[in-house]
Scaffold this motif. Structure first.
Motif, PDB file in Angstrom:
ATOM      1  N   ILE A  48       0.842  -1.203   0.000  1.00 38.65           N
ATOM      2  CA  ILE A  48       0.000   0.000   0.000  1.00 38.65           C
ATOM      3  C   ILE A  48       0.875   1.251   0.000  1.00 38.65           C
ATOM      4  O   ILE A  48       0.579   2.221  -0.705  1.00 38.65           O
ATOM      5  N   LEU A  49       1.961   1.232   0.758  1.00 39.16           N
ATOM      6  CA  LEU A  49       2.868   2.382   0.785  1.00 39.16           C
ATOM      7  C   LEU A  49       3.435   2.649  -0.610  1.00 39.16           C
ATOM      8  O   LEU A  49       3.499   3.801  -1.055  1.00 39.16           O
ATOM      9  N   THR A  50       3.787   1.594  -1.319  1.00 37.69           N
ATOM     10  CA  THR A  50       4.300   1.736  -2.686  1.00 37.69           C
ATOM     11  C   THR A  50       3.228   2.312  -3.602  1.00 37.69           C
ATOM     12  O   THR A  50       3.499   3.208  -4.411  1.00 37.69           O
ATOM     13  N   LYS A  51       1.996   1.812  -3.472  1.00 42.81           N
ATOM     14  CA  LYS A  51       0.893   2.332  -4.289  1.00 42.81           C
ATOM     15  C   LYS A  51       0.637   3.809  -3.992  1.00 42.81           C
ATOM     16  O   LYS A  51       0.426   4.604  -4.916  1.00 42.81           O
ATOM     17  N   ILE A  52       0.675   4.185  -2.710  1.00 43.94           N
ATOM     18  CA  ILE A  52       0.472   5.587  -2.334  1.00 43.94           C
ATOM     19  C   ILE A  52       1.537   6.454  -2.987  1.00 43.94           C
ATOM     20  O   ILE A  52       1.239   7.511  -3.548  1.00 43.94           O
ATOM     21  N   SER A  53       2.785   6.002  -2.934  1.00 43.32           N
ATOM     22  CA  SER A  53       3.872   6.802  -3.508  1.00 43.32           C
ATOM     23  C   SER A  53       3.687   6.991  -5.007  1.00 43.32           C
ATOM     24  O   SER A  53       3.920   8.077  -5.530  1.00 43.32           O
ATOM     25  N   HIS A  54       3.244   5.942  -5.710  1.00 46.56           N
ATOM     26  CA  HIS A  54       3.018   6.054  -7.150  1.00 46.56           C
ATOM     27  C   HIS A  54       1.876   7.019  -7.465  1.00 46.56           C
ATOM     28  O   HIS A  54       1.999   7.873  -8.345  1.00 46.56           O
ATOM     29  N   VAL A  55       0.770   6.867  -6.742  1.00 43.52           N
ATOM     30  CA  VAL A  55      -0.397   7.715  -6.992  1.00 43.52           C
ATOM     31  C   VAL A  55      -0.082   9.181  -6.694  1.00 43.52           C
ATOM     32  O   VAL A  55      -0.485  10.080  -7.440  1.00 43.52           O
ATOM     33  N   LEU A  56       0.670   9.435  -5.618  1.00 45.40           N
ATOM     34  CA  LEU A  56       0.957  10.805  -5.217  1.00 45.40           C
ATOM     35  C   LEU A  56       2.198  11.378  -5.895  1.00 45.40           C
ATOM     36  O   LEU A  56       2.484  12.573  -5.771  1.00 45.40           O
ATOM     37  N   GLY A  57       2.947  10.532  -6.599  1.00 48.59           N
ATOM     38  CA  GLY A  57       4.102  11.010  -7.353  1.00 48.59           C
ATOM     39  C   GLY A  57       5.304  11.371  -6.502  1.00 48.59           C
ATOM     40  O   GLY A  57       6.071  12.272  -6.861  1.00 48.59           O
ATOM     41  N   VAL A  58       5.460  10.684  -5.375  1.00 52.94           N
ATOM     42  CA  VAL A  58       6.620  10.897  -4.512  1.00 52.94           C
ATOM     43  C   VAL A  58       7.231   9.538  -4.164  1.00 52.94           C
ATOM     44  O   VAL A  58       6.573   8.514  -4.282  1.00 52.94           O
ATOM     45  N   SER A  59       8.466   9.550  -3.721  1.00 54.34           N
ATOM     46  CA  SER A  59       9.121   8.285  -3.361  1.00 54.34           C
ATOM     47  C   SER A  59       8.617   7.789  -2.010  1.00 54.34           C
ATOM     48  O   SER A  59       8.114   8.576  -1.190  1.00 54.34           O
ATOM     49  N   THR A  60       8.785   6.497  -1.789  1.00 55.61           N
ATOM     50  CA  THR A  60       8.426   5.948  -0.470  1.00 55.61           C
ATOM     51  C   THR A  60       9.323   6.550   0.606  1.00 55.61           C
ATOM     52  O   THR A  60       8.879   6.758   1.734  1.00 55.61           O
ATOM     53  N   ASP A  61      10.578   6.839   0.253  1.00 60.63           N
ATOM     54  CA  ASP A  61      11.476   7.480   1.223  1.00 60.63           C
ATOM     55  C   ASP A  61      10.962   8.843   1.645  1.00 60.63           C
ATOM     56  O   ASP A  61      11.058   9.227   2.806  1.00 60.63           O
ATOM     57  N   GLU A  62      10.421   9.589   0.692  1.00 62.26           N
ATOM     58  CA  GLU A  62       9.861  10.911   1.002  1.00 62.26           C
ATOM     59  C   GLU A  62       8.661  10.752   1.947  1.00 62.26           C
ATOM     60  O   GLU A  62       8.513  11.511   2.902  1.00 62.26           O
ATOM     61  N   LEU A  63       7.823   9.769   1.690  1.00 62.68           N
ATOM     62  CA  LEU A  63       6.650   9.557   2.544  1.00 62.68           C
ATOM     63  C   LEU A  63       7.035   9.132   3.954  1.00 62.68           C
ATOM     64  O   LEU A  63       6.425   9.557   4.925  1.00 62.68           O
ATOM     65  N   THR A  64       8.055   8.277   4.059  1.00 61.47           N
ATOM     66  CA  THR A  64       8.439   7.747   5.368  1.00 61.47           C
ATOM     67  C   THR A  64       9.425   8.642   6.109  1.00 61.47           C
ATOM     68  O   THR A  64       9.713   8.407   7.274  1.00 61.47           O
ATOM     69  N   GLY A  65       9.936   9.663   5.422  1.00 59.78           N
ATOM     70  CA  GLY A  65      10.878  10.560   6.068  1.00 59.78           C
ATOM     71  C   GLY A  65      12.298  10.044   6.037  1.00 59.78           C
ATOM     72  O   GLY A  65      13.154  10.512   6.786  1.00 59.78           O
ATOM     73  N   ASN A  66      12.573   9.062   5.171  1.00 64.28           N
ATOM     74  CA  ASN A  66      13.907   8.461   5.075  1.00 64.28           C
ATOM     75  C   ASN A  66      14.759   9.069   3.983  1.00 64.28           C
ATOM     76  O   ASN A  66      15.774   8.505   3.610  1.00 64.28           O
ATOM     77  N   HIS A  67      14.357  10.208   3.467  1.00 63.23           N
ATOM     78  CA  HIS A  67      15.153  10.835   2.401  1.00 63.23           C
ATOM     79  C   HIS A  67      16.360  11.547   2.998  1.00 63.23           C
ATOM     80  O   HIS A  67      16.357  11.955   4.142  1.00 63.23           O
ATOM     81  N   VAL A  68      17.385  11.645   2.200  1.00 67.67           N
ATOM     82  CA  VAL A  68      18.631  12.299   2.671  1.00 67.67           C
ATOM     83  C   VAL A  68      18.886  13.576   1.918  1.00 67.67           C
ATOM     84  O   VAL A  68      18.402  13.812   0.867  1.00 67.67           O
TER      85      VAL A  68
END
Length: 68
Positions: A48-68
């Protein structure tokens, strides 16, 4: 993740001008699941997290706060 993830999902959803119901339809889940994720009371599966990222056009890292 919880509440922080939910706030990011909500913010990106609103940027896309989607309602919770519209996002739920695009993900193939109930609006209750989307609401729970946004409130931080429900942890999304990796699928579901992967699907959310695709639909919203952002990476899963961006959604989870794991971006650097």
């Amino acid at each position: 993740m919880g509440e922080a993830l939910g706030k990011r999902v909500r913010a990106y959803r609103k940027l896309k001008h989607l309602t919770q119901q519209e996002l739920a339809n695009l993900l193939g889940v109930s609006v209750a699941i989307v609401g729970g994720i946004e409130r931080g009371t429900r942890e999304p599966s990796q699928d579901i997290l992967t699907k959310i990222s695709h639909v919203l056009g952002v990476s899963t890292d961006e959604l989870t706060g794991n971006h650097v």
